[in-house]
Design a protein around this motif. Structure first.
Motif, PDB file in Angstrom:
ATOM      1  N   ARG A  76       0.767  -1.272  -0.048  1.00 46.85           N
ATOM      2  CA  ARG A  76       0.035   0.030  -0.022  1.00 46.85           C
ATOM      3  C   ARG A  76       0.833   1.295   0.098  1.00 46.85           C
ATOM      4  O   ARG A  76       1.976   1.185   0.615  1.00 46.85           O
ATOM      5  CB  ARG A  76      -0.821   0.051   1.179  1.00 46.85           C
ATOM      6  N   THR A  77       0.475   2.373  -0.648  1.00 43.67           N
ATOM      7  CA  THR A  77       1.082   3.571  -0.707  1.00 43.67           C
ATOM      8  C   THR A  77       0.284   4.506   0.524  1.00 43.67           C
ATOM      9  O   THR A  77      -0.888   4.791   0.043  1.00 43.67           O
ATOM     10  CB  THR A  77       1.037   4.371  -1.897  1.00 43.67           C
ATOM     11  N   ILE A  78       0.944   4.885   1.421  1.00 47.01           N
ATOM     12  CA  ILE A  78      -0.083   5.490   2.536  1.00 47.01           C
ATOM     13  C   ILE A  78       0.279   6.997   2.801  1.00 47.01           C
ATOM     14  O   ILE A  78       1.701   7.182   3.114  1.00 47.01           O
ATOM     15  CB  ILE A  78       0.451   4.771   3.992  1.00 47.01           C
ATOM     16  N   PRO A  79      -0.427   8.324   2.768  1.00 45.38           N
ATOM     17  CA  PRO A  79      -0.018   9.385   3.136  1.00 45.38           C
ATOM     18  C   PRO A  79      -0.555   9.490   4.648  1.00 45.38           C
ATOM     19  O   PRO A  79      -1.326   9.159   5.111  1.00 45.38           O
ATOM     20  CB  PRO A  79      -1.153  10.026   2.542  1.00 45.38           C
ATOM     21  N   ILE A  89       4.354  10.564   2.389  1.00 42.62           N
ATOM     22  CA  ILE A  89       3.973   9.362   1.891  1.00 42.62           C
ATOM     23  C   ILE A  89       4.755   8.393   2.131  1.00 42.62           C
ATOM     24  O   ILE A  89       6.352   8.489   1.856  1.00 42.62           O
ATOM     25  CB  ILE A  89       3.803   9.923   0.362  1.00 42.62           C
ATOM     26  N   MET A  90       4.528   7.147   2.367  1.00 44.79           N
ATOM     27  CA  MET A  90       5.458   5.893   2.582  1.00 44.79           C
ATOM     28  C   MET A  90       4.732   4.749   2.051  1.00 44.79           C
ATOM     29  O   MET A  90       3.546   4.650   1.828  1.00 44.79           O
ATOM     30  CB  MET A  90       5.608   5.789   4.037  1.00 44.79           C
ATOM     31  N   VAL A  91       5.520   3.888   1.651  1.00 44.22           N
ATOM     32  CA  VAL A  91       5.158   2.529   0.671  1.00 44.22           C
ATOM     33  C   VAL A  91       5.282   1.578   1.763  1.00 44.22           C
ATOM     34  O   VAL A  91       6.494   1.242   2.356  1.00 44.22           O
ATOM     35  CB  VAL A  91       5.993   2.243  -0.443  1.00 44.22           C
ATOM     36  N   GLN A  92       4.261   0.730   1.999  1.00 46.27           N
ATOM     37  CA  GLN A  92       4.229  -0.307   2.910  1.00 46.27           C
ATOM     38  C   GLN A  92       4.241  -1.745   2.025  1.00 46.27           C
ATOM     39  O   GLN A  92       3.547  -1.963   1.162  1.00 46.27           O
ATOM     40  CB  GLN A  92       3.060  -0.330   3.690  1.00 46.27           C
ATOM     41  N   LEU A  93       5.213  -2.551   2.346  1.00 46.51           N
ATOM     42  CA  LEU A  93       5.356  -3.902   1.779  1.00 46.51           C
ATOM     43  C   LEU A  93       5.130  -4.895   2.521  1.00 46.51           C
ATOM     44  O   LEU A  93       5.770  -4.939   3.673  1.00 46.51           O
ATOM     45  CB  LEU A  93       6.713  -3.712   0.937  1.00 46.51           C
ATOM     46  N   SER A  94       4.300  -5.730   2.296  1.00 45.88           N
ATOM     47  CA  SER A  94       4.343  -6.850   3.335  1.00 45.88           C
ATOM     48  C   SER A  94       5.294  -7.911   3.203  1.00 45.88           C
ATOM     49  O   SER A  94       5.780  -8.031   2.088  1.00 45.88           O
ATOM     50  CB  SER A  94       2.933  -7.756   2.928  1.00 45.88           C
ATOM     51  N   LEU A  95       5.668  -8.596   4.298  1.00 45.66           N
ATOM     52  CA  LEU A  95       6.620  -9.513   4.473  1.00 45.66           C
ATOM     53  C   LEU A  95       6.475 -10.652   3.617  1.00 45.66           C
ATOM     54  O   LEU A  95       7.609 -11.185   2.990  1.00 45.66           O
ATOM     55  CB  LEU A  95       6.738  -9.899   5.872  1.00 45.66           C
ATOM     56  N   PRO A  96       5.450 -11.268   3.260  1.00 40.84           N
ATOM     57  CA  PRO A  96       5.107 -12.336   2.448  1.00 40.84           C
ATOM     58  C   PRO A  96       5.526 -11.975   1.059  1.00 40.84           C
ATOM     59  O   PRO A  96       5.835 -12.845   0.273  1.00 40.84           O
ATOM     60  CB  PRO A  96       3.663 -12.671   2.590  1.00 40.84           C
ATOM     61  N   LEU A 115       3.990   4.661  -8.855  1.00 44.88           N
ATOM     62  CA  LEU A 115       2.997   5.371  -9.678  1.00 44.88           C
ATOM     63  C   LEU A 115       2.009   5.745  -8.911  1.00 44.88           C
ATOM     64  O   LEU A 115       1.266   6.970  -9.089  1.00 44.88           O
ATOM     65  CB  LEU A 115       2.574   4.180 -10.741  1.00 44.88           C
ATOM     66  N   HIS A 116       1.384   5.029  -7.601  1.00 48.42           N
ATOM     67  CA  HIS A 116       0.544   5.640  -6.633  1.00 48.42           C
ATOM     68  C   HIS A 116       1.199   6.879  -6.027  1.00 48.42           C
ATOM     69  O   HIS A 116       0.403   7.848  -5.639  1.00 48.42           O
ATOM     70  CB  HIS A 116       0.210   4.385  -5.582  1.00 48.42           C
ATOM     71  N   TYR A 117       2.379   6.811  -5.574  1.00 50.02           N
ATOM     72  CA  TYR A 117       2.986   7.999  -4.908  1.00 50.02           C
ATOM     73  C   TYR A 117       3.129   9.353  -5.885  1.00 50.02           C
ATOM     74  O   TYR A 117       2.623  10.442  -5.521  1.00 50.02           O
ATOM     75  CB  TYR A 117       4.413   7.654  -4.654  1.00 50.02           C
ATOM     76  N   LEU A 118       3.379   9.052  -7.106  1.00 46.47           N
ATOM     77  CA  LEU A 118       3.488  10.090  -8.057  1.00 46.47           C
ATOM     78  C   LEU A 118       1.847  10.680  -8.288  1.00 46.47           C
ATOM     79  O   LEU A 118       1.626  11.862  -8.390  1.00 46.47           O
ATOM     80  CB  LEU A 118       3.827   9.525  -9.492  1.00 46.47           C
ATOM     81  N   ASP A 119       0.898   9.742  -8.361  1.00 44.93           N
ATOM     82  CA  ASP A 119      -0.470  10.387  -8.395  1.00 44.93           C
ATOM     83  C   ASP A 119      -1.104  11.099  -6.989  1.00 44.93           C
ATOM     84  O   ASP A 119      -1.701  11.955  -7.482  1.00 44.93           O
ATOM     85  CB  ASP A 119      -1.219   9.139  -8.485  1.00 44.93           C
ATOM     86  N   LEU A 120      -0.492  10.637  -6.138  1.00 45.16           N
ATOM     87  CA  LEU A 120      -0.759  11.683  -4.943  1.00 45.16           C
ATOM     88  C   LEU A 120      -0.067  12.764  -5.115  1.00 45.16           C
ATOM     89  O   LEU A 120      -0.796  13.988  -4.593  1.00 45.16           O
ATOM     90  CB  LEU A 120      -0.305  10.607  -3.544  1.00 45.16           C
ATOM     91  N   MET A 150       0.067   6.933 -12.137  1.00 44.14           N
ATOM     92  CA  MET A 150       0.150   7.445 -13.090  1.00 44.14           C
ATOM     93  C   MET A 150       0.605   6.533 -14.242  1.00 44.14           C
ATOM     94  O   MET A 150       0.657   5.484 -14.004  1.00 44.14           O
ATOM     95  CB  MET A 150       1.805   8.436 -13.008  1.00 44.14           C
ATOM     96  N   ASP A 151       0.443   6.926 -15.306  1.00 47.44           N
ATOM     97  CA  ASP A 151       0.710   5.992 -16.585  1.00 47.44           C
ATOM     98  C   ASP A 151       2.059   5.559 -16.475  1.00 47.44           C
ATOM     99  O   ASP A 151       2.913   6.127 -16.980  1.00 47.44           O
ATOM    100  CB  ASP A 151       0.275   6.724 -17.959  1.00 47.44           C
ATOM    101  N   TYR A 152       2.107   4.121 -16.414  1.00 42.09           N
ATOM    102  CA  TYR A 152       3.562   3.384 -16.292  1.00 42.09           C
ATOM    103  C   TYR A 152       4.298   3.545 -17.431  1.00 42.09           C
ATOM    104  O   TYR A 152       5.449   3.326 -17.546  1.00 42.09           O
ATOM    105  CB  TYR A 152       3.416   2.059 -15.987  1.00 42.09           C
TER     106      TYR A 152
END
Length: 228
Positions: A76-79, A89-96, A115-120, A150-152
């Motif tokens: 998830r990308t979390i503001p 803004i931080m990116v959360q990556l799951s351990l699995p 891309l979520h970060y850029l959109d925010l 954003m458009d990758y």
């Protein structure tokens, strides 16, 4: 601003005996794949990747409509609103994801969250504080997830291999049956840490003043204008 420690949550889970050292050691070996992915994004965009951290628990999202069903959330990308009344803004990556994801999958997820970060950031530039459409089902959430990037093809146009991975791995959400199967077998069925959230609860309303107070570097601003 000082970068955060990607493993800041690990001690809490280790101390509560919810995470054993073997899993932690596996993560430490595979974290280099995440670091390689971040460097790849930064090289292709000439932009810094936002802070990221590894979440030792797996998020499972569900809705009242889809009773008994759940969706695995690998990232998830979390503001977050800071004490200075700014948005971080931080990116959360799951351990699995880190443990069981193939290199291509991890690279695609890291790029997708960027891309979520850029959109925010684009919304901050435009002072766009309109409420997001809140999905009621996992199917709707997949469509909305795709729209909030954003458009990758523009952002990563220098890296055809990465754009192909994004094209193949994301179709209204991450599509990776092998990763799903491993996660269910080695994580969910073994009763390792999970957190359940309601799909509609995964959306945060950000205060206008905090958005207005958030500084945006000119280089980042110009890149987003170029790609928008």
């Amino acid at each position: 601003m000082k970068r955060i420690n990607p493993f800041l949550l690990f001690d809490k889970y280790i101390d509560n005996n919810r995470l054993d050292q073997k899993i932690v050691q596996q993560c430490m070996k595979r974290i280099k794949i995440v670091e390689e992915a971040i460097k790849r994004v930064e090289k292709n965009t000439s932009l810094d990747y936002p802070d990221y951290f590894i979440e030792p628990a797996l998020f499972l999202s569900s809705s009242e409509i889809e009773y008994g069903q759940f969706n695995i959330m690998y990232a998830r990308t979390i503001p977050i609103c800071t004490k200075q009344n700014q948005i971080r803004i931080m990116v959360q990556l799951s351990l699995p994801l880190v443990l069981y994801g193939l290199k291509g999958t991890i690279h695609a997820v890291v790029a997708h969250e960027f891309l979520h970060y850029l959109d925010l950031i684009k919304k901050f530039i435009n002072l766009d504080i309109n409420s997001d459409l809140i999905p009621q089902t996992g199917f709707e959430a997949g469509f909305i997830d795709t729209e909030k990037t954003m458009d990758y093809r523009m952002v990563f146009k220098k890296d055809r291999s990465l754009t192909r991975m994004l094209d193949s791995k994301f179709d209204h959400g991450l599509v990776d049956p092998k990763l799903d199967n491993k996660t269910k077998t080695f994580w969910i069925e073994k009763k390792l840490p999970t957190k359940r959230i309601v799909i509609g609860g995964n959306y945060t309303k950000l205060p206008f003043q905090a958005i207005a107070n958030t500084p945006i570097e000119n280089h980042l601003r110009n890149k987003i204008i170029e790609w928008a």
